[in-house]
Write a protein that holds these residues in place. Structure first.
Motif, PDB file in Angstrom:
ATOM      1  N   VAL A  71       3.246  16.955 -10.982  1.00 28.76           N
ATOM      2  CA  VAL A  71       4.621  16.842 -11.465  1.00 28.76           C
ATOM      3  C   VAL A  71       5.505  17.876 -10.777  1.00 28.76           C
ATOM      4  N   VAL A  72       5.022  19.087 -10.686  1.00 22.49           N
ATOM      5  CA  VAL A  72       5.762  20.159 -10.018  1.00 22.49           C
ATOM      6  C   VAL A  72       5.954  19.819  -8.543  1.00 22.49           C
ATOM      7  N   ARG A  87       6.036  16.862  -7.114  1.00 23.09           N
ATOM      8  CA  ARG A  87       7.018  15.779  -6.957  1.00 23.09           C
ATOM      9  C   ARG A  87       8.436  16.282  -7.186  1.00 23.09           C
ATOM     10  N   GLY A  88       8.603  17.171  -8.143  1.00 24.65           N
ATOM     11  CA  GLY A  88       9.925  17.753  -8.404  1.00 24.65           C
ATOM     12  C   GLY A  88      10.417  18.560  -7.213  1.00 24.65           C
ATOM     13  N   LEU A  89       9.522  19.375  -6.667  1.00 23.70           N
ATOM     14  CA  LEU A  89       9.892  20.163  -5.488  1.00 23.70           C
ATOM     15  C   LEU A  89      10.167  19.268  -4.290  1.00 23.70           C
ATOM     16  N   SER A  90       9.420  18.197  -4.164  1.00 25.01           N
ATOM     17  CA  SER A  90       9.621  17.258  -3.071  1.00 25.01           C
ATOM     18  C   SER A  90      10.987  16.594  -3.184  1.00 25.01           C
ATOM     19  N   ALA A  91      11.366  16.193  -4.375  1.00 23.47           N
ATOM     20  CA  ALA A  91      12.670  15.565  -4.590  1.00 23.47           C
ATOM     21  C   ALA A  91      13.796  16.554  -4.300  1.00 23.47           C
ATOM     22  N   ALA A  92      13.643  17.781  -4.781  1.00 27.78           N
ATOM     23  CA  ALA A  92      14.667  18.799  -4.550  1.00 27.78           C
ATOM     24  C   ALA A  92      14.793  19.124  -3.068  1.00 27.78           C
TER      25      ALA A  92
END
Length: 83
Positions: free
Chosen positions: A4-5, A7-12
């Motif tokens: 989850v972390v 994917r969040g960093l990837s999106a950001a």
């Protein structure tokens, strides 16, 4: 949880990279053409050549920025996790 972390960093990083690539392209286009804005594909005031050159330059810059960000993230994750 780490997925989850990640994917969040990837999106950001993707959003940041897109903004950075857009800013770089705008400056490169301004230097190369002497014009403030790049031609839009639907604009009738520009010919095929100028529209396609702008698209090629923009694509190359976006690809390069994305690769740099992805590579940097992969190295950071490897250093942090050893994987």
């Amino acid at each position: 949880m780490s997925r989850v972390v990640s994917r969040g960093l990837s999106a950001a990083s993707g959003m940041l990279g897109g903004a950075l690539a857009g800013a770089i392209f705008k400056q490169v286009w301004k230097l190369a053409s002497g014009k403030e804005e790049a031609p839009q594909a639907t604009s009738e005031e520009y010919g095929w050549r100028e529209v396609l050159v702008a698209a090629a330059v923009q694509g190359a810059i976006f690809g390069m920025v994305k690769a740099a960000i992805d590579r940097s993230a992969a190295q950071s994750i490897h250093r942090a996790t050893g994987k």
